[in-house]
Design a protein around this motif. Structure first.
Motif, short mmCIF file in Angstrom:
data_model
loop_
_atom_site.label_atom_id
_atom_site.label_comp_id
_atom_site.label_asym_id
_atom_site.label_seq_id
_atom_site.Cartn_x
_atom_site.Cartn_y
_atom_site.Cartn_z
N ARG A 48 40.37 45.71 42.90
CA ARG A 48 41.29 44.64 43.27
C ARG A 48 40.51 43.37 43.61
NH1 ARG A 48 43.13 46.30 47.94
NH2 ARG A 48 41.73 44.90 48.99
N ASP A 49 39.44 43.52 44.38
CA ASP A 49 38.60 42.37 44.73
C ASP A 49 38.00 41.71 43.49
OD1 ASP A 49 39.20 42.85 47.39
OD2 ASP A 49 37.26 43.80 47.84
N GLU A 68 39.30 41.72 40.45
CA GLU A 68 40.37 41.01 39.75
C GLU A 68 40.65 39.65 40.40
OE1 GLU A 68 43.92 43.33 39.20
OE2 GLU A 68 42.77 45.04 38.48
N VAL A 69 40.68 39.62 41.72
CA VAL A 69 40.91 38.37 42.45
C VAL A 69 39.77 37.38 42.17
CG1 VAL A 69 41.05 37.33 44.75
CG2 VAL A 69 42.36 39.40 44.23
N ALA A 70 38.54 37.87 42.23
CA ALA A 70 37.37 37.01 41.99
C ALA A 70 37.38 36.47 40.56
CB ALA A 70 36.08 37.77 42.27
N ALA A 115 40.02 35.94 38.63
CA ALA A 115 41.07 34.92 38.53
C ALA A 115 40.62 33.61 39.18
CB ALA A 115 42.36 35.42 39.18
N GLU A 116 39.95 33.68 40.32
CA GLU A 116 39.44 32.48 40.98
C GLU A 116 38.40 31.78 40.13
OE1 GLU A 116 38.03 33.90 44.73
OE2 GLU A 116 40.04 34.00 45.61
#
Length: 93
Positions: free
Chosen positions: A21-22, A24-26, A28-29
């Motif tokens: 999850r982390d 995927e967030v990174a 996208a950022e």
């Protein structure tokens, strides 16, 4: 089945889910940041050189994050690509 090993596997599974999850967030950022750089005037080649990526990969990142303003502007300025427009005043044929 060994209950202690099963508990260890479950803890590792939870850590893996959190890490994915982390990531995927990174990702996208990062993609949004690259697109913002491009929208603020950096060329795809400049971005590729600065980030150590291929021009093609940077293009993919920009497109996946929403595309470039240049393409959006062209679509709004001339919705029908078969119609010609004056490059000086923008008047259609």
């Amino acid at each position: 089945m060994d209950a202690e090993l099963l508990a260890e596997a479950r803890r590792a599974q939870e850590r893996l889910i959190d890490a994915e999850r982390d990531a995927e967030v990174a990702r996208a950022e990062f993609h949004r940041a690259v697109r913002r750089l491009h929208l603020h005037g950096a060329s795809l080649r400049e971005l590729a050189a600065g980030l150590g990526l291929s021009h093609q990969r940077v293009h993919q990142i920009v497109e996946s994050a929403g595309g470039s303003r240049r393409w959006l502007r062209r679509d709004h300025a001339r919705p029908d690509p078969l119609l010609l427009a004056c490059t000086f005043c923008g008047k259609g044929q």
